[in-house]
Scaffold this motif. Structure first.
Motif, PDB file in Angstrom:
ATOM      1  N   THR A  45      45.347  42.290  59.017  1.00 55.47           N
ATOM      2  CA  THR A  45      44.970  43.354  58.079  1.00 55.47           C
ATOM      3  C   THR A  45      46.116  43.525  57.081  1.00 55.47           C
ATOM      4  OG1 THR A  45      45.938  45.151  59.376  1.00 55.47           O
ATOM      5  CG2 THR A  45      43.691  44.525  59.920  1.00 55.47           C
ATOM      6  N   GLN A  46      45.958  44.420  56.147  1.00 54.52           N
ATOM      7  CA  GLN A  46      46.921  44.722  55.088  1.00 54.52           C
ATOM      8  C   GLN A  46      46.872  43.635  53.997  1.00 54.52           C
ATOM      9  OE1 GLN A  46      48.505  47.458  54.476  1.00 54.52           O
ATOM     10  NE2 GLN A  46      48.019  48.456  56.405  1.00 54.52           N
ATOM     11  N   SER A  47      46.439  44.039  52.817  1.00 57.36           N
ATOM     12  CA  SER A  47      46.257  43.062  51.734  1.00 57.36           C
ATOM     13  C   SER A  47      47.542  42.282  51.416  1.00 57.36           C
ATOM     14  CB  SER A  47      45.740  43.765  50.475  1.00 57.36           C
ATOM     15  OG  SER A  47      46.570  44.850  50.136  1.00 57.36           O
ATOM     16  N   THR A  48      48.685  42.961  51.475  1.00 57.10           N
ATOM     17  CA  THR A  48      49.925  42.250  51.119  1.00 57.10           C
ATOM     18  C   THR A  48      50.273  41.210  52.188  1.00 57.10           C
ATOM     19  OG1 THR A  48      50.645  44.253  49.994  1.00 57.10           O
ATOM     20  CG2 THR A  48      52.300  42.558  50.311  1.00 57.10           C
ATOM     21  N   GLU A  83      30.018  50.999  56.858  1.00 57.40           N
ATOM     22  CA  GLU A  83      30.075  49.872  57.794  1.00 57.40           C
ATOM     23  C   GLU A  83      31.501  49.689  58.336  1.00 57.40           C
ATOM     24  OE1 GLU A  83      28.528  46.271  56.028  1.00 57.40           O
ATOM     25  OE2 GLU A  83      28.956  45.114  57.852  1.00 57.40           O
ATOM     26  N   HIS A  84      32.500  50.063  57.522  1.00 54.57           N
ATOM     27  CA  HIS A  84      33.894  49.901  57.955  1.00 54.57           C
ATOM     28  C   HIS A  84      34.266  50.855  59.090  1.00 54.57           C
ATOM     29  CE1 HIS A  84      33.612  52.947  54.882  1.00 54.57           C
ATOM     30  NE2 HIS A  84      34.846  53.357  55.087  1.00 54.57           N
ATOM     31  N   GLN A  85      33.396  51.862  59.341  1.00 55.12           N
ATOM     32  CA  GLN A  85      33.639  52.796  60.459  1.00 55.12           C
ATOM     33  C   GLN A  85      32.818  52.421  61.692  1.00 55.12           C
ATOM     34  OE1 GLN A  85      35.981  54.890  60.375  1.00 55.12           O
ATOM     35  NE2 GLN A  85      36.410  55.211  58.200  1.00 55.12           N
ATOM     36  N   GLY A  86      32.038  51.340  61.592  1.00 50.61           N
ATOM     37  CA  GLY A  86      31.202  50.908  62.717  1.00 50.61           C
ATOM     38  C   GLY A  86      32.022  50.146  63.752  1.00 50.61           C
ATOM     39  N   PRO A  97      34.313  44.890  46.819  1.00 48.66           N
ATOM     40  CA  PRO A  97      34.980  44.718  45.511  1.00 48.66           C
ATOM     41  C   PRO A  97      35.940  45.878  45.202  1.00 48.66           C
ATOM     42  CG  PRO A  97      32.566  44.758  45.305  1.00 48.66           C
ATOM     43  CD  PRO A  97      32.897  45.215  46.677  1.00 48.66           C
ATOM     44  N   THR A  98      37.024  45.981  45.951  1.00 47.58           N
ATOM     45  CA  THR A  98      38.054  47.010  45.715  1.00 47.58           C
ATOM     46  C   THR A  98      39.382  46.304  45.444  1.00 47.58           C
ATOM     47  OG1 THR A  98      38.875  47.104  47.977  1.00 47.58           O
ATOM     48  CG2 THR A  98      36.933  48.455  47.486  1.00 47.58           C
ATOM     49  N   GLY A  99      40.341  47.035  44.875  1.00 44.97           N
ATOM     50  CA  GLY A  99      41.618  46.422  44.494  1.00 44.97           C
ATOM     51  C   GLY A  99      42.299  45.677  45.630  1.00 44.97           C
ATOM     52  N   ASN A 100      42.400  46.305  46.808  1.00 44.47           N
ATOM     53  CA  ASN A 100      43.106  45.642  47.920  1.00 44.47           C
ATOM     54  C   ASN A 100      42.402  44.350  48.326  1.00 44.47           C
ATOM     55  OD1 ASN A 100      45.203  47.551  48.324  1.00 44.47           O
ATOM     56  ND2 ASN A 100      43.751  48.916  49.332  1.00 44.47           N
ATOM     57  N   CYS A 101      41.057  44.380  48.342  1.00 41.91           N
ATOM     58  CA  CYS A 101      40.298  43.184  48.762  1.00 41.91           C
ATOM     59  C   CYS A 101      40.383  42.101  47.686  1.00 41.91           C
ATOM     60  CB  CYS A 101      38.840  43.552  49.024  1.00 41.91           C
ATOM     61  SG  CYS A 101      38.670  44.763  50.340  1.00 41.91           S
ATOM     62  N   LEU A 139      41.921  50.809  62.093  1.00 42.94           N
ATOM     63  CA  LEU A 139      42.106  51.792  61.023  1.00 42.94           C
ATOM     64  C   LEU A 139      40.844  51.959  60.185  1.00 42.94           C
ATOM     65  CD1 LEU A 139      45.684  51.007  59.649  1.00 42.94           C
ATOM     66  CD2 LEU A 139      44.974  52.933  61.058  1.00 42.94           C
ATOM     67  N   GLY A 140      39.864  51.072  60.372  1.00 43.79           N
ATOM     68  CA  GLY A 140      38.616  51.162  59.612  1.00 43.79           C
ATOM     69  C   GLY A 140      38.809  50.902  58.134  1.00 43.79           C
ATOM     70  N   LYS A 141      39.652  49.921  57.808  1.00 47.09           N
ATOM     71  CA  LYS A 141      39.929  49.611  56.396  1.00 47.09           C
ATOM     72  C   LYS A 141      39.627  48.138  56.124  1.00 47.09           C
ATOM     73  CE  LYS A 141      42.449  53.483  55.524  1.00 47.09           C
ATOM     74  NZ  LYS A 141      42.085  54.494  54.590  1.00 47.09           N
ATOM     75  N   VAL A 142      39.435  47.840  54.863  1.00 48.22           N
ATOM     76  CA  VAL A 142      39.352  46.449  54.395  1.00 48.22           C
ATOM     77  C   VAL A 142      40.504  46.238  53.414  1.00 48.22           C
ATOM     78  CG1 VAL A 142      36.891  46.082  54.715  1.00 48.22           C
ATOM     79  CG2 VAL A 142      37.663  47.217  52.621  1.00 48.22           C
ATOM     80  N   PRO A 143      40.948  45.019  53.212  1.00 50.42           N
ATOM     81  CA  PRO A 143      40.431  43.757  53.731  1.00 50.42           C
ATOM     82  C   PRO A 143      40.960  43.428  55.135  1.00 50.42           C
ATOM     83  CG  PRO A 143      42.349  43.316  52.351  1.00 50.42           C
ATOM     84  CD  PRO A 143      42.100  44.804  52.295  1.00 50.42           C
ATOM     85  N   VAL A 144      40.203  42.496  55.789  1.00 45.76           N
ATOM     86  CA  VAL A 144      40.653  41.888  57.045  1.00 45.76           C
ATOM     87  C   VAL A 144      40.421  40.383  56.924  1.00 45.76           C
ATOM     88  CG1 VAL A 144      40.330  41.754  59.537  1.00 45.76           C
ATOM     89  CG2 VAL A 144      39.954  43.944  58.380  1.00 45.76           C
TER      90      VAL A 144
HETATM   91  N1  GSH Z   1      47.347  49.313  52.819  1.00 49.08           N
HETATM   92  C1  GSH Z   1      46.030  48.776  53.040  1.00 49.08           C
HETATM   93  C2  GSH Z   1      45.031  49.736  52.435  1.00 49.08           C
HETATM   94  C3  GSH Z   1      43.607  49.344  52.771  1.00 49.08           C
HETATM   95  C4  GSH Z   1      42.613  50.327  52.152  1.00 49.08           C
HETATM   96  O1  GSH Z   1      42.912  51.505  51.912  1.00 49.08           O
HETATM   97  N2  GSH Z   1      41.413  49.805  51.903  1.00 49.08           N
HETATM   98  C5  GSH Z   1      40.363  50.625  51.341  1.00 49.08           C
HETATM   99  C6  GSH Z   1      39.575  49.810  50.309  1.00 49.08           C
HETATM  100  S1  GSH Z   1      40.621  49.325  48.958  1.00 49.08           S
HETATM  101  C7  GSH Z   1      39.425  51.045  52.426  1.00 49.08           C
HETATM  102  O2  GSH Z   1      39.201  50.339  53.368  1.00 49.08           O
HETATM  103  N3  GSH Z   1      38.858  52.243  52.262  1.00 49.08           N
HETATM  104  C8  GSH Z   1      37.883  52.770  53.154  1.00 49.08           C
HETATM  105  C9  GSH Z   1      38.340  54.036  53.793  1.00 49.08           C
HETATM  106  O3  GSH Z   1      39.529  54.378  53.709  1.00 49.08           O
HETATM  107  O4  GSH Z   1      37.502  54.694  54.418  1.00 49.08           O
HETATM  108  C10 GSH Z   1      45.927  47.366  52.397  1.00 49.08           C
HETATM  109  O5  GSH Z   1      46.696  47.070  51.482  1.00 49.08           O
HETATM  110  O6  GSH Z   1      45.104  46.557  52.839  1.00 49.08           O
END
Ligand code: GSH
Length: 218
Positions: free
Chosen positions: A71-74, A40-43, A11-15, A52-57
């Motif tokens: 990847t990338q919310s946009t 879990e995102h680093q697993g 539940p974050t802005g990008n997701c 990149l270990g980021k969400v959303p995917v």
């Molecule tokens: N530019 C990326 C940014 C993704 C991003 O920063 N996601 C955050 C959650 S809103 C995340 O995964 N954070 C975990 C971290 O950076 O360790 C997008 O728009 O999807």
């Protein structure tokens, strides 16, 4: 051939932007909660989806094809707009260009500045963090002019620009000078009432609800 979608997130802005776009586009998908608190995102499983270990995917699966991973919310929002029902991104070029203008205004001039400020939260750079937050809020306030003229951020119809504008506005509600922003208030209250927006906001929260978990498992 029908494809199925999975949205990995939290539940974050990008997701939430990605989830609301899928809901508004009427594309069925399975939400997959990624527990950021336990990294879990680093697993390995998540890094295989997004190095990149980021969400959303977003993962699209179709019989006989390699899964399509985005990847990338946009990018996910734009893909949902192209694949789904509804008119989140109009075909008529001038209208489409205005939706993209406002979408990028929020993504690059507001949301990116907010992320930069957020990334300074644990540092000793409180002054720099405040400068960025104030700049972000001042830029966001200028969106009043969009909704003073039109019902939605990019004209007479709901679009991707409203989704980007809504999640960031909602996250800083208590910091905005609402007496100066009557049209932005009217707009945010209207977006609050959209059923697809409500579903998108709740999708990752609901996964925690035992009743919903048992239904999802069926
Ligand atoms: N530019 C990326 C940014 C993704 C991003 O920063 N996601 C955050 C959650 S809103 C995340 O995964 N954070 C975990 C971290 O950076 O360790 C997008 O728009 O999807």
């Amino acid at each position: 051939m029908n494809s199925t979608f999975e949205l990995y997130g939290a539940p974050t802005g990008n997701c939430l932007r990605a989830a609301i776009a899928l809901e508004e586009a009427d594309l069925p998908y399975t939400p997959k909660l990624v527990d950021l608190a336990s990294f879990e995102h680093q697993g390995a499983d998540h890094l295989a989806l997004n190095p990149l270990g980021k969400v959303p995917v977003l993962v699209e699966r179709e019989d006989g094809r390699e899964p399509f991973v985005l990847t990338q919310s946009t990018a996910i929002m734009l893909y949902a707009a192209g694949k789904g029902a509804g008119r989140l991104l109009p075909d008529y070029e001038p209208h489409r260009a205005i939706v993209l203008e406002r979408l990028f205004f929020f993504v690059t001039d507001v949301i990116a500045v907010n992320h930069a400020a957020f990334s300074l939260r644990d540092s000793n750079a409180q002054e720099a963090q405040k400068i960025l937050m104030d700049r972000m809020l001042a830029t966001l306030e200028t969106a009043e002019r969009y909704v003073a003229r039109d019902e939605f951020i990019a004209g007479a119809a709901f679009s991707l620009a409203d989704i980007a504008a809504y999640t960031i506005t909602r996250s800083v509600m208590s910091d905005l000078p609402w007496s100066k922003l009557p049209n932005l208030r009217r707009w945010v209250e209207a977006i609050d009432r959209r059923p697809a927006v409500r579903r998108g906001l709740e999708v990752f929260e609901r996964i925690y609800d035992p009743e919903v978990v048992s239904r999802l498992a069926m």
